[in-house]
Design a protein around this motif. Structure first.
Motif, PDB file in Angstrom:
ATOM      1  N   ASN A 164       0.817  -1.215   0.000  1.00 40.89           N
ATOM      2  CA  ASN A 164       0.000   0.000   0.000  1.00 40.89           C
ATOM      3  C   ASN A 164       0.848   1.261   0.000  1.00 40.89           C
ATOM      4  O   ASN A 164       0.520   2.239  -0.636  1.00 40.89           O
ATOM      5  CB  ASN A 164      -0.918   0.026   1.228  1.00 40.89           C
ATOM      6  N   ILE A 165       1.940   1.199   0.779  1.00 40.86           N
ATOM      7  CA  ILE A 165       2.824   2.365   0.822  1.00 40.86           C
ATOM      8  C   ILE A 165       4.205   1.944   0.326  1.00 40.86           C
ATOM      9  O   ILE A 165       4.788   0.992   0.841  1.00 40.86           O
ATOM     10  CB  ILE A 165       2.956   2.917   2.258  1.00 40.86           C
ATOM     11  N   LEU A 166       4.696   2.651  -0.666  1.00 39.34           N
ATOM     12  CA  LEU A 166       6.020   2.342  -1.192  1.00 39.34           C
ATOM     13  C   LEU A 166       6.979   3.475  -0.834  1.00 39.34           C
ATOM     14  O   LEU A 166       6.792   4.614  -1.261  1.00 39.34           O
ATOM     15  CB  LEU A 166       5.967   2.179  -2.713  1.00 39.34           C
ATOM     16  N   ILE A 167       7.965   3.125   0.002  1.00 38.93           N
ATOM     17  CA  ILE A 167       8.933   4.149   0.391  1.00 38.93           C
ATOM     18  C   ILE A 167      10.148   4.001  -0.508  1.00 38.93           C
ATOM     19  O   ILE A 167      10.661   2.895  -0.692  1.00 38.93           O
ATOM     20  CB  ILE A 167       9.359   3.964   1.854  1.00 38.93           C
ATOM     21  N   SER A 168      10.622   5.119  -1.057  1.00 35.26           N
ATOM     22  CA  SER A 168      11.702   4.960  -2.021  1.00 35.26           C
ATOM     23  C   SER A 168      12.588   6.189  -2.114  1.00 35.26           C
ATOM     24  O   SER A 168      12.275   7.254  -1.589  1.00 35.26           O
ATOM     25  CB  SER A 168      11.119   4.675  -3.405  1.00 35.26           C
ATOM     26  N   THR A 169      13.707   6.002  -2.778  1.00 33.59           N
ATOM     27  CA  THR A 169      14.517   7.144  -3.193  1.00 33.59           C
ATOM     28  C   THR A 169      13.996   7.541  -4.567  1.00 33.59           C
ATOM     29  O   THR A 169      12.945   7.079  -4.981  1.00 33.59           O
ATOM     30  CB  THR A 169      15.999   6.731  -3.314  1.00 33.59           C
ATOM     31  N   THR A 170      14.742   8.348  -5.292  1.00 35.94           N
ATOM     32  CA  THR A 170      14.210   8.810  -6.568  1.00 35.94           C
ATOM     33  C   THR A 170      14.279   7.754  -7.664  1.00 35.94           C
ATOM     34  O   THR A 170      14.081   8.076  -8.819  1.00 35.94           O
ATOM     35  CB  THR A 170      14.937  10.066  -7.061  1.00 35.94           C
ATOM     36  N   VAL A 171      14.543   6.485  -7.321  1.00 32.54           N
ATOM     37  CA  VAL A 171      14.527   5.463  -8.376  1.00 32.54           C
ATOM     38  C   VAL A 171      13.190   5.430  -9.090  1.00 32.54           C
ATOM     39  O   VAL A 171      13.094   4.938 -10.204  1.00 32.54           O
ATOM     40  CB  VAL A 171      14.861   4.023  -7.891  1.00 32.54           C
ATOM     41  N   ILE A 172      12.148   5.960  -8.438  1.00 32.37           N
ATOM     42  CA  ILE A 172      10.849   5.950  -9.114  1.00 32.37           C
ATOM     43  C   ILE A 172      10.625   7.216  -9.926  1.00 32.37           C
ATOM     44  O   ILE A 172       9.579   7.420 -10.505  1.00 32.37           O
ATOM     45  CB  ILE A 172       9.682   5.803  -8.116  1.00 32.37           C
ATOM     46  N   GLU A 173      11.658   8.047  -9.972  1.00 33.85           N
ATOM     47  CA  GLU A 173      11.466   9.365 -10.592  1.00 33.85           C
ATOM     48  C   GLU A 173      10.888   9.305 -11.992  1.00 33.85           C
ATOM     49  O   GLU A 173       9.970  10.017 -12.330  1.00 33.85           O
ATOM     50  CB  GLU A 173      12.800  10.121 -10.632  1.00 33.85           C
ATOM     51  N   VAL A 174      11.478   8.488 -12.831  1.00 32.35           N
ATOM     52  CA  VAL A 174      11.032   8.546 -14.213  1.00 32.35           C
ATOM     53  C   VAL A 174      10.087   7.419 -14.608  1.00 32.35           C
ATOM     54  O   VAL A 174      10.322   6.263 -14.331  1.00 32.35           O
ATOM     55  CB  VAL A 174      12.225   8.551 -15.198  1.00 32.35           C
ATOM     56  N   GLY A 175       9.005   7.807 -15.225  1.00 32.28           N
ATOM     57  CA  GLY A 175       8.200   6.874 -15.983  1.00 32.28           C
ATOM     58  C   GLY A 175       7.240   5.924 -15.307  1.00 32.28           C
ATOM     59  O   GLY A 175       6.274   5.519 -15.913  1.00 32.28           O
ATOM     60  N   VAL A 176       7.506   5.530 -14.052  1.00 39.01           N
ATOM     61  CA  VAL A 176       6.700   4.464 -13.468  1.00 39.01           C
ATOM     62  C   VAL A 176       5.209   4.802 -13.478  1.00 39.01           C
ATOM     63  O   VAL A 176       4.812   5.928 -13.228  1.00 39.01           O
ATOM     64  CB  VAL A 176       7.165   4.181 -12.020  1.00 39.01           C
ATOM     65  N   ASN A 177       4.403   3.818 -13.776  1.00 36.89           N
ATOM     66  CA  ASN A 177       2.971   4.050 -13.972  1.00 36.89           C
ATOM     67  C   ASN A 177       2.127   3.092 -13.131  1.00 36.89           C
ATOM     68  O   ASN A 177       1.984   1.926 -13.456  1.00 36.89           O
ATOM     69  CB  ASN A 177       2.646   3.866 -15.467  1.00 36.89           C
ATOM     70  N   VAL A 178       1.618   3.584 -12.005  1.00 35.94           N
ATOM     71  CA  VAL A 178       0.703   2.786 -11.188  1.00 35.94           C
ATOM     72  C   VAL A 178      -0.541   3.644 -10.932  1.00 35.94           C
ATOM     73  O   VAL A 178      -0.580   4.431  -9.987  1.00 35.94           O
ATOM     74  CB  VAL A 178       1.347   2.355  -9.842  1.00 35.94           C
ATOM     75  N   PRO A 179      -1.554   3.493 -11.798  1.00 35.14           N
ATOM     76  CA  PRO A 179      -2.692   4.421 -11.764  1.00 35.14           C
ATOM     77  C   PRO A 179      -3.429   4.487 -10.427  1.00 35.14           C
ATOM     78  O   PRO A 179      -4.029   5.508 -10.114  1.00 35.14           O
ATOM     79  CB  PRO A 179      -3.616   3.891 -12.861  1.00 35.14           C
ATOM     80  N   ASN A 180      -3.395   3.422  -9.631  1.00 34.56           N
ATOM     81  CA  ASN A 180      -4.136   3.455  -8.369  1.00 34.56           C
ATOM     82  C   ASN A 180      -3.414   4.236  -7.265  1.00 34.56           C
ATOM     83  O   ASN A 180      -3.963   4.448  -6.197  1.00 34.56           O
ATOM     84  CB  ASN A 180      -4.436   2.025  -7.898  1.00 34.56           C
ATOM     85  N   ALA A 181      -2.196   4.655  -7.530  1.00 29.64           N
ATOM     86  CA  ALA A 181      -1.483   5.466  -6.537  1.00 29.64           C
ATOM     87  C   ALA A 181      -2.016   6.884  -6.624  1.00 29.64           C
ATOM     88  O   ALA A 181      -2.015   7.495  -7.685  1.00 29.64           O
ATOM     89  CB  ALA A 181       0.012   5.439  -6.805  1.00 29.64           C
ATOM     90  N   SER A 182      -2.494   7.401  -5.493  1.00 27.28           N
ATOM     91  CA  SER A 182      -3.155   8.706  -5.543  1.00 27.28           C
ATOM     92  C   SER A 182      -2.429   9.759  -4.722  1.00 27.28           C
ATOM     93  O   SER A 182      -2.858  10.896  -4.646  1.00 27.28           O
ATOM     94  CB  SER A 182      -4.576   8.580  -5.017  1.00 27.28           C
ATOM     95  N   MET A 183      -1.352   9.345  -4.067  1.00 22.98           N
ATOM     96  CA  MET A 183      -0.651  10.340  -3.251  1.00 22.98           C
ATOM     97  C   MET A 183       0.845  10.071  -3.286  1.00 22.98           C
ATOM     98  O   MET A 183       1.284   8.924  -3.273  1.00 22.98           O
ATOM     99  CB  MET A 183      -1.154  10.292  -1.806  1.00 22.98           C
ATOM    100  N   ILE A 184       1.602  11.169  -3.367  1.00 23.57           N
ATOM    101  CA  ILE A 184       3.048  11.043  -3.216  1.00 23.57           C
ATOM    102  C   ILE A 184       3.484  12.054  -2.167  1.00 23.57           C
ATOM    103  O   ILE A 184       3.094  13.220  -2.212  1.00 23.57           O
ATOM    104  CB  ILE A 184       3.796  11.224  -4.558  1.00 23.57           C
ATOM    105  N   VAL A 185       4.223  11.559  -1.174  1.00 23.18           N
ATOM    106  CA  VAL A 185       4.705  12.444  -0.115  1.00 23.18           C
ATOM    107  C   VAL A 185       6.219  12.532  -0.265  1.00 23.18           C
ATOM    108  O   VAL A 185       6.910  11.518  -0.223  1.00 23.18           O
ATOM    109  CB  VAL A 185       4.357  11.882   1.278  1.00 23.18           C
ATOM    110  N   ILE A 186       6.716  13.726  -0.465  1.00 29.10           N
ATOM    111  CA  ILE A 186       8.153  13.885  -0.693  1.00 29.10           C
ATOM    112  C   ILE A 186       8.793  14.615   0.487  1.00 29.10           C
ATOM    113  O   ILE A 186       8.475  15.775   0.761  1.00 29.10           O
ATOM    114  CB  ILE A 186       8.424  14.667  -1.998  1.00 29.10           C
ATOM    115  N   PHE A 187       9.639  13.899   1.201  1.00 25.16           N
ATOM    116  CA  PHE A 187      10.304  14.502   2.355  1.00 25.16           C
ATOM    117  C   PHE A 187      11.556  15.254   1.937  1.00 25.16           C
ATOM    118  O   PHE A 187      12.187  14.907   0.936  1.00 25.16           O
ATOM    119  CB  PHE A 187      10.651  13.418   3.385  1.00 25.16           C
ATOM    120  N   ASP A 188      11.922  16.259   2.708  1.00 25.06           N
ATOM    121  CA  ASP A 188      13.062  17.129   2.382  1.00 25.06           C
ATOM    122  C   ASP A 188      13.007  17.558   0.918  1.00 25.06           C
ATOM    123  O   ASP A 188      13.991  17.490   0.187  1.00 25.06           O
ATOM    124  CB  ASP A 188      14.388  16.417   2.668  1.00 25.06           C
ATOM    125  N   ALA A 189      11.836  18.028   0.549  1.00 24.56           N
ATOM    126  CA  ALA A 189      11.585  18.383  -0.852  1.00 24.56           C
ATOM    127  C   ALA A 189      12.560  19.436  -1.357  1.00 24.56           C
ATOM    128  O   ALA A 189      12.869  19.493  -2.544  1.00 24.56           O
ATOM    129  CB  ALA A 189      10.151  18.872  -1.017  1.00 24.56           C
TER     130      ALA A 189
END
Ligand code: ADP
Ligand code: MG
Length: 668
Positions: free
Chosen positions: A523-548
């Motif tokens: 349900n929650i995927l914690i990551s570094t910026t490896v997800i930055e480009v391109g990834v497509n998961v339409p059911n994800a509705s929120m992204i929380v970016i720490f130390d933005a």
């Protein structure tokens, strides 16, 4: 011309130091430009305030004295006088100068003025008095062991020698702008006669660079479009339309336009070199697949290259779905493909059995050769150098090239850099998309963030959480993936499943986690910026970016693009210690073009064009952004000139220009 060793003062040691700053020859030395200038000019004493920088000359009065303050600190004090004043001078530690500081000697003192004590704290002392007009001193980047003065001395010693420099600006353009000759320009860059000459010198060098820059871009374009190995296809438009009608959605207007552009390019016997730019989530991937389908219909192979393995894998899965009803043979090739599978794929590409290969850089590695490669697509092209996309090994034919980018270049710049014809832009998002709502939160209000997350989880939506790094140090203030895992577990561990992903995991592990996230098992995927480009998961509705605040705007915008990929309302939460104007801009706009424009104004072109590209194409003194007006002129001139250049190819006057242009053939 001379060798470095022939210059007075350059022995083997100094030569090594020069090599360290990439100076290997006398001509390197001539083209080693100062990064700034100091203006040495007598200060006006009547205007000086306490603490001001001062430059003054005069004659030493009386005998200087050394004072020992303690074991490590000594100072020389003395007085100088000139027509206007008598001043005290204090010089710390440089006692080796004492020998030369004699009564009656003329000196120039550079330092800081202490008004109360009528004293100068000297930082530099030179012998002799100042020239009547301002002297401009070039300042060079250097390395330890080699002083700026030495570099300047070496350059000056060869500057007026008898050597030839090639002036790449055609004569009529030199006349049009009244430009200095190249040699005079170089002389004044290193040893300016006065400010005016320095300005003119810089104008000349910059103009030449920008003129050649545009010429080189044109040359690259021409080379591709005049390629006689280009493919001509008869494309069955009906089949393509049928394919498009079978998609689960209707193409947007901009998407349809892009498809038309590409189909047209593919049809004619001219090599395609098209940039498809469109904001994150605008639907570029499907355009790639339609192009691949068209290429497949005409019996050529396609290669789709992505910057990361995750993205390549995702495109692969998507392609398998989309082409399920077609007899297309699709392969995935990345660095983690087993060597047995690799062998099989290499064979399949060589024999032509594989119609579409999707992968990372592995696609252009030695050992990969294609039977009939007709189309190369690079996704997120700004991640690749100018030439990488052109290094596919393919016998006899030149594949068409489609580059896709979500980092849009502001329109005016794009026109200059690429010209008008070869860009397709997707401006509109698919219908039904709700704009992502972006909210800034201070770190101390983390509870608010958790409440918002809870709401989304209750709706069965998924969430990305991003941190700038993997492991946190005790005393590092930044959030890390591991810290966040702990926090998220505390908050949500009982009600949902949390996964972590980052660059240090091996790709099997990464794939497993990505799959679980795609399938909704995480349900929650914690990551570094490896997800930055391109990834497509339409059911994800929120992204929380720490130390933005640690990220550039374009990166944040890309990250935000991971959500808002379906018709559910999505949110992007930016968390930082304090609020910044930069971050607030993202609350106000979702427009990637506006954001890149802002980034461009504030941070320069580096991110957009890639420093690699401007370096490769020879911009040393000029900058696309700072000298944009001049670039526009240079472009006008170069566009006009290029026809002349190729019409009178054998004109000896143009030979140096061709030599310069040919150099880019051998890059990479
Ligand atoms: P990007 O331009 O960032 O690469 P994608 O190609 O990943 O965007 O597309 C984002 C999502 O939008 C995908 O789920 C894709 O299937 C969907 N999509 C693309 N075009 C349309 C369209 N015309 N209508 C509805 N959804 C679309
Ligand atoms: Mg994409």
């Amino acid at each position: 011309m001379l060798e470095l060793e022939n210059i007075e003062g350059v022995g083997p040691k100094t030569k090594e130091l020069l090599n360290k700053i990439k100076i290997y020859s006398v001509s390197d030395l001539l083209y080693y430009y100062p990064y700034r200038y100091d203006i040495i000019k007598r200060s006006d004493l009547s205007n000086l305030e306490d603490g001001d920088k001062i430059i003054i000359d005069g004659v030493i009065e009386g005998q200087p004295t050394i004072i020992y303050i303690n074991k490590n600190l000594k100072k020389i004090i003395f007085r100088i006088s000139n027509k206007i004043a008598v001043l005290n001078v204090t010089l710390y530690n440089k006692t080796y100068l004492y020998q030369d500081l004699k009564f009656g000697k003329e000196v120039t003192i550079i330092g800081k003025y202490n008004k109360l004590k009528n004293t100068i704290i000297a930082t530099d002392i030179r012998f002799g008095i100042l020239p009547p007009t301002a002297k401009i001193e070039p300042i060079y980047y250097t390395t330890s062991g080699l002083s700026v003065k030495q570099i300047s001395k070496f350059i000056t010693s060869i500057l007026y020698d008898d050597y030839e420099v090639v002036d790449l600006v055609p004569r009529y353009l030199n006349e049009k702008y009244n430009l200095l000759s190249k040699k005079i320009a170089i002389q004044n860059i290193h040893n300016p006669v006065d400010i005016l000459m320095l300005k003119k010198a810089r104008q000349k060098i910059k103009y030449e660079e920008l003129f050649m820059y545009v010429l080189k871009l044109n040359y690259l374009k021409r080379k591709i479009s005049n390629d006689t190995n280009a493919i001509e296809r008869v494309i069955d438009r009906e089949k393509i339309d049928k394919f498009i009608n079978n998609l689960p959605f209707k193409l947007t207007l901009d998407q349809s336009k892009a498809v038309n552009d590409i189909i047209n390019d593919l049809s004619i016997k001219k090599r395609m070199n098209r940039l498809l730019q469109g904001d994150v989530g605008s639907g570029k991937t499907i355009i790639a697949f339609i192009s691949i389908y068209a290429n497949y219909l005409s019996k050529y192979q396609s290669a789709l290259m992505a910057p990361t393995e995750i993205l390549a894998k995702q495109h692969y899965e998507e392609a398998k779905k989309i082409f399920a009803d077609y007899k297309m043979n699709i392969a995935l090739l990345t660095s983690s493909t087993s060597s047995k599978d690799k062998k099989e794929i290499y064979d399949g590409l060589e024999s032509g059995k594989i119609n579409l290969v999707i992968g990372t850089h592995s696609l252009i590695q030695d050992g990969v050769s294609y039977k009939k490669l007709g189309l190369v697509i690079t996704d997120e092209q700004h991640r690749f150098g100018v030439h990488q996309r052109d290094t596919f090994k393919n016998k006899g034919i030149s594949p068409d090239i489609l580059s896709m980018s979500a980092t849009p270049i502001p329109r005016t710049y794009a026109l200059t850099i690429y010209g008008d014809t070869d860009i397709s832009s997707i401006k509109s998002k698919p219908i039904g998309r709700k704009e992502v709502i972006t909210i800034f939160k201070k770190e101390k209000d983390i509870t608010d963030v958790l409440v918002m997350m809870k709401k989304e989880l209750d709706l069965n939506h998924q969430i990305y959480v991003v941190a700038p790094m993997i492991d946190g140090d005790e005393d590092d203030e930044r959030e890390s993936v591991n810290d966040l895992e702990e926090k998220m577990n505390k908050a949500f561990g009982k009600v949902c499943k949390i996964g972590i992903i980052h660059g240090k995991l091996d790709s099997k592990e990464k794939n497993k986690i990505m799959n679980n996230f795609e399938n909704g098992k995480i349900n929650i995927l914690i990551s570094t910026t490896v997800i930055e480009v391109g990834v497509n998961v339409p059911n994800a509705s929120m992204i929380v970016i720490f130390d933005a605040n640690m990220f550039g705007l374009s990166t944040l915008h890309q990250l935000r693009g991971r959500v808002g990929r379906s018709d559910i309302q999505s949110y992007c939460i930016l968390v930082a210690k304090e609020s910044l104007e930069r971050l607030r801009l993202l609350e106000k706009t979702n427009d990637g073009f506006e954001i890149s424009e802002y980034d461009f104004q504030v941070r320069g072109e580096g991110d957009l064009f890639g420093t690699r590209q401007s370096g490769e194409l020879g911009l040393k003194m000029a900058s696309v952004k700072k000298d944009f007006k001049m670039l526009l002129k240079a472009k006008e001139d170069a566009d006009e000139f290029i026809n002349m250049l190729f019409t009178f190819e054998t004109n000896p006057e143009f030979e140096p220009i061709f030599t310069e242009l040919k150099k880019i053939d051998s890059l990479d």
